[in-house]
Each structure stands twice: as C-alpha cells, then as structure tokens.
Design an enzyme around this catalytic site. Structure first.
Site, PDB file in Angstrom:
ATOM      1  N   ARG A  87       5.626 -16.495   4.309  1.00 13.58           N
ATOM      2  CA  ARG A  87       5.643 -15.484   5.584  1.00 13.58           C
ATOM      3  C   ARG A  87       4.507 -15.588   6.586  1.00 13.58           C
ATOM      4  NH1 ARG A  87       9.030 -12.156   2.120  1.00 13.58           N
ATOM      5  NH2 ARG A  87      11.026 -12.461   2.682  1.00 13.58           N
ATOM      6  N   ASP A 147      14.219  -4.955   0.795  1.00 19.93           N
ATOM      7  CA  ASP A 147      13.790  -5.014  -0.717  1.00 19.93           C
ATOM      8  C   ASP A 147      14.366  -3.858  -1.175  1.00 19.93           C
ATOM      9  OD1 ASP A 147      11.380  -7.070   0.036  1.00 19.93           O
ATOM     10  OD2 ASP A 147      11.934  -5.926   1.777  1.00 19.93           O
ATOM     11  N   ARG A 150      17.824  -3.819  -2.210  1.00 23.96           N
ATOM     12  CA  ARG A 150      17.870  -5.046  -3.128  1.00 23.96           C
ATOM     13  C   ARG A 150      17.874  -4.466  -4.240  1.00 23.96           C
ATOM     14  NH1 ARG A 150      15.053  -9.887   0.381  1.00 23.96           N
ATOM     15  NH2 ARG A 150      16.841 -10.644   1.275  1.00 23.96           N
ATOM     16  N   HIS A 174       6.487  -6.865   3.201  1.00 28.56           N
ATOM     17  CA  HIS A 174       7.883  -7.375   2.999  1.00 28.56           C
ATOM     18  C   HIS A 174       7.309  -8.917   2.519  1.00 28.56           C
ATOM     19  CE1 HIS A 174      11.852  -8.673   3.176  1.00 28.56           C
ATOM     20  NE2 HIS A 174      11.460  -9.575   4.357  1.00 28.56           N
TER      21      HIS A 174
HETATM   22  P1  NAD Z   1      17.175 -17.986  14.073  1.00 32.42           P
HETATM   23  O1  NAD Z   1      16.352 -19.402  14.538  1.00 32.42           O
HETATM   24  O2  NAD Z   1      18.578 -18.075  13.764  1.00 32.42           O
HETATM   25  O3  NAD Z   1      17.080 -17.107  15.563  1.00 32.42           O
HETATM   26  C1  NAD Z   1      15.944 -17.056  16.265  1.00 32.42           C
HETATM   27  C2  NAD Z   1      16.255 -16.792  17.554  1.00 32.42           C
HETATM   28  O4  NAD Z   1      15.104 -16.363  18.427  1.00 32.42           O
HETATM   29  C3  NAD Z   1      16.776 -18.201  18.200  1.00 32.42           C
HETATM   30  O5  NAD Z   1      18.172 -17.772  18.849  1.00 32.42           O
HETATM   31  C4  NAD Z   1      15.704 -18.477  19.148  1.00 32.42           C
HETATM   32  O6  NAD Z   1      16.425 -19.003  20.472  1.00 32.42           O
HETATM   33  C5  NAD Z   1      15.220 -17.260  19.599  1.00 32.42           C
HETATM   34  N1  NAD Z   1      13.829 -17.156  20.129  1.00 32.42           N
HETATM   35  C6  NAD Z   1      12.814 -18.063  20.002  1.00 32.42           C
HETATM   36  N2  NAD Z   1      11.802 -17.702  20.709  1.00 32.42           N
HETATM   37  C7  NAD Z   1      12.159 -16.754  21.598  1.00 32.42           C
HETATM   38  C8  NAD Z   1      11.453 -16.223  22.758  1.00 32.42           C
HETATM   39  N3  NAD Z   1      10.260 -16.461  23.199  1.00 32.42           N
HETATM   40  N4  NAD Z   1      12.180 -15.427  23.219  1.00 32.42           N
HETATM   41  C9  NAD Z   1      13.351 -14.957  22.902  1.00 32.42           C
HETATM   42  N5  NAD Z   1      14.250 -15.452  22.109  1.00 32.42           N
HETATM   43  C10 NAD Z   1      13.446 -16.550  21.382  1.00 32.42           C
HETATM   44  O7  NAD Z   1      16.501 -17.047  12.927  1.00 32.42           O
HETATM   45  P2  NAD Z   1      17.048 -16.088  12.165  1.00 32.42           P
HETATM   46  O8  NAD Z   1      17.394 -16.478  10.809  1.00 32.42           O
HETATM   47  O9  NAD Z   1      17.943 -15.077  13.118  1.00 32.42           O
HETATM   48  O10 NAD Z   1      15.638 -15.183  11.873  1.00 32.42           O
HETATM   49  C11 NAD Z   1      14.729 -14.489  12.802  1.00 32.42           C
HETATM   50  C12 NAD Z   1      13.485 -13.684  12.249  1.00 32.42           C
HETATM   51  O11 NAD Z   1      14.110 -12.934  11.276  1.00 32.42           O
HETATM   52  C13 NAD Z   1      12.619 -14.872  11.494  1.00 32.42           C
HETATM   53  O12 NAD Z   1      11.543 -14.486  11.585  1.00 32.42           O
HETATM   54  C14 NAD Z   1      13.109 -14.487  10.074  1.00 32.42           C
HETATM   55  O13 NAD Z   1      12.086 -14.835   9.133  1.00 32.42           O
HETATM   56  C15 NAD Z   1      13.242 -12.908   9.898  1.00 32.42           C
HETATM   57  N6  NAD Z   1      13.734 -12.417   8.962  1.00 32.42           N
HETATM   58  C16 NAD Z   1      13.476 -11.147   8.657  1.00 32.42           C
HETATM   59  C17 NAD Z   1      13.931 -10.434   7.557  1.00 32.42           C
HETATM   60  C18 NAD Z   1      13.472  -9.237   7.071  1.00 32.42           C
HETATM   61  O14 NAD Z   1      13.587  -8.510   6.069  1.00 32.42           O
HETATM   62  N7  NAD Z   1      12.531  -8.541   8.003  1.00 32.42           N
HETATM   63  C19 NAD Z   1      14.879 -10.956   6.792  1.00 32.42           C
HETATM   64  C20 NAD Z   1      15.489 -12.301   7.321  1.00 32.42           C
HETATM   65  C21 NAD Z   1      14.979 -12.917   8.350  1.00 32.42           C
END
Ligand code: NAD
Length: 326
Positions: A87, A147, A150, A174
């Site tokens: 991360r 988490d 889970r 996380h």
């Molecule tokens: P993804 O690639 O499917 O979606 C990301 C989106 O962000 C895309 O649609 C992209 O166009 C958009 N984006 C990128 N730059 C941008 C900007 N400057 N302005 C506006 N939009 C923008 O990714 P995802 O699978 O949806 O994951 C998103 C985030 O969530 C990742 O950082 C991932 O690691 C995180 N995540 C967090 C958890 C948690 O428990 N917190 C769990 C899973 C994933």
C-alpha cells in the site's frame, strides 16, 4: 435532503454506489471521475435500476461545484493496488491524484465530511485533512472497518456463531502492521480468550494467529484471485455514510485523527470511533494490554514514517496546523 458526491467511479466507487442504491442511502448521488464518459455511463446504468428498487434517488454525473451542498464527499479515486504492490508504494501516485480532487472540492464551498477509501487509506486520509485544512473530525478514512468485518466473519465461522454476535476489532494501519487486540474480542459478552482457555481440546491459540494472518492478507489473496477487492469495501463505506447521515453514534474502526489518545498526536489510524452527524464525535479508547499497545504504537510509527516521506509541496501543511508529527 441527503446528498453524497462520489469521486472515483472505478470498482470500489461503483460497488459503493450500487450498495448505496440498494440500501436507499441518500436522496441525491453525484458521480465524478477523471473519465467523465465513464461517470456518465455508470450514472445511466444505475438510473436504469431505479424501477426495480425502493429508492427514488436522484443520480447523475456531475462536477466539483456539485459538492457545495453535499453532506459527504467519498473519495475512491486513485490507482488500485497491483499484485505484489504494498500500500505505501501507492502513496506518491495517489497524493498527486488527491491534490487534483481535494482542492476543487474545497473551492466549491463544501462544508460536509470527507470519507476516504483510496489506499494507503490512513495516509490518504491524513493527506486529505492537511490539503483541505478541515477540522480533523470531519475527515474520516475507511480504516480497518473492512478488516474488522473480515475478522468477525472468520471468527463466526471458527466458533460457528453468527457474525453479528461476534465482537472484535482490527486496529492500526489498514495494511501489514494492523493487528487484532484479542483482549477485546468477545462472543456475545464472553471474552474469546476465556472461551479458548475453557476448551483447550477444541480450540487452539495457534488458530487465532492463523485467523489474524488471514485477515491481514485477505486483500492480497483476493487481488491474486480476481484482480481487485471491491464489494466488501463498498458495503463498509455505506455503513460509515449511514452512521453519519442518520446521526447513529455507531462505533466503527475508521481511520481518524489521534489527538493524545493512546499517547499519540497527529497520526490518522484505524481505531474504534463514535460516528455521528459531525463525523468523528469521539474516540472509544480501549483498555489494551501492554503488548497490544506496543503493536498500535509500532503501526502508528510505520504510518508516520510513510507520511513524512510525502511531498505535499508545503512542509507546514505536512506537519499539520499544530506542528506535531507522531
Ligand atoms: P479503479 O482503477 O477501478 O478506479 C479508480 C478510479 O479513479 C478510475 O475510475 C479513475 O478514472 C479514477 N481517477 C483516477 N484519477 C482521478 C482523478 N485525478 N480524479 C478523479 N478520478 C480519478 O480502482 P478501484 O479498484 O476502484 O480502487 C480504488 C482505490 O480504492 C484504490 O486506491 C484501492 O487500493 C482502494 N481500495 C481500498 C480499500 C479499503 O479497504 N480502503 C479496499 C479496496 C480498494
């Protein structure tokens, strides 16, 4: 009228949006993404499901100016964690993304609550707090809510008890330094530690260690199997939003600002917090054992180290308004 703006309509953002629609979370739901066409397509797709839902939510692809009267801006934008990528490695890529989001949200006159899910979530939440200059209680990260869910699921399976009757938290980052304070894990009101001691032929302490490991590595395992994780976090975000919108006073392990709790200042980290209409109303400081406290301190140290490595373009911003790090 309850209004949410979602920034980032990728897998996580849309899993949240789909769960929000099905759970009738709010009255107005705005989608924003760098890829405007995608946001429009997602809004159309969701709207076509309205006839089958109990919701009459107004859903549309919008602009940052739409944040002005929003209750919550949820940020799921960024780059997803790649297989084998830690991360913190995502950090610098996502900090640049956040500058391009938090600034126009604030310029809109937004006075609500930021909720961040983008990884590394604890650090991105702190970045959001510093970039926005918002009072810290109005900036929340999804933290270890997923988490903790889970953990409760796995403990429920192990003891053959419904997840909802299992009480326990994952605390800390996380990520890799997160931990389970086992002294605080309960089935109904009975400590898990007592149940283990009373049934040594049935339950082994090594099993709890395995469960903790499995929780810690869940994301990696899911990413290896299907490329990304999104349904669980989508539902976790709905729960946090509902706690705010309905002034629930629910206790969730969100990522929030420590201001002396657990002896720390400045760090944003997953700890049990009371969530109401104002955001983080207060922290529910747990009576951790000495070993558990050390794990939390180590996790905070890890997060502070990563945060110190970020270039926010302004050293004072990075230190925060009170100039304290850690
Ligand atoms: P993804 O690639 O499917 O979606 C990301 C989106 O962000 C895309 O649609 C992209 O166009 C958009 N984006 C990128 N730059 C941008 C900007 N400057 N302005 C506006 N939009 C923008 O990714 P995802 O699978 O949806 O994951 C998103 C985030 O969530 C990742 O950082 C991932 O690691 C995180 N995540 C967090 C958890 C948690 O428990 N917190 C769990 C899973 C994933």
């Amino acid at each position: 009228m309850k209004k949410i703006v979602l920034v980032g309509t990728g897998m996580v953002g849309m899993s949240f949006a789909y769960a929000a629609l099905n759970q009738n979370l709010c009255d107005e739901f705005v989608l924003i993404d760098l890829n405007k066409k995608r946001a429009m397509g997602e809004a159309m797709d969701l709207n076509h499901g309205l006839a089958f839902s109990k919701s009459s939510m107004k859903i549309y692809a919008g602009e940052y100016s739409d944040c002005k009267d929003a209750d919550i801006v949820v940020i799921c934008a960024g780059v997803a964690q790649k297989q084998g990528e830690t991360r913190p490695q995502l950090l610098n890529r996502n900090t640049a993304v956040f500058k391009s989001i938090v600034t126009p949200v604030c310029e809109s006159g937004f006075e609500g609550i930021f909720l961040v899910a983008t990884n590394p979530v604890d650090i991105m939440t702190r970045v959001t707090a510093e970039l926005s200059g918002f009072p810290k209680h109005r900036v929340i990260g999804s933290g270890t809510t997923l988490d903790s869910a889970r953990l409760r699921y796995l403990l429920g399976e192990y003891f053959d008890i419904n997840t909802r009757s299992v009480h326990g938290y994952v605390m800390g980052e996380h990520g890799d330094s997160e931990f389970v304070p086992w002294s605080q894990a309960l089935l109904a009101t009975k400590p898990v530690n007592d149940i283990m001691l009373e049934n040594p032929e049935k339950y082994q302490l090594s099993d709890l260690k395995k469960i903790e490991e499995e929780v810690r590595h869940s994301a990696y395992k899911i990413i290896e199997a299907k490329g990304a994780t999104y349904y669980g976090i989508g539902m976790a975000i709905v729960q946090i939003c509902r706690a705010v919108l309905q002034n629930e006073n629910s206790i969730l392990t969100v990522s929030c600002h420590l201001n002396g709790q657990y002896g720390r200042y400045g760090t944003f980290v997953g700890v049990p917090a009371i969530i109401d209409r104002s955001g983080v109303k207060d922290l529910m400081e747990l009576s951790l054992t000495g070993k558990e406290m050390n794990k939390l301190i180590e996790s905070c140290n890890t997060l502070d180290k990563y945060y110190e490595g970020i270039d926010l373009g302004n050293d004072e911003e990075k230190k925060g308004k009170n100039g304290k790090i850690g």
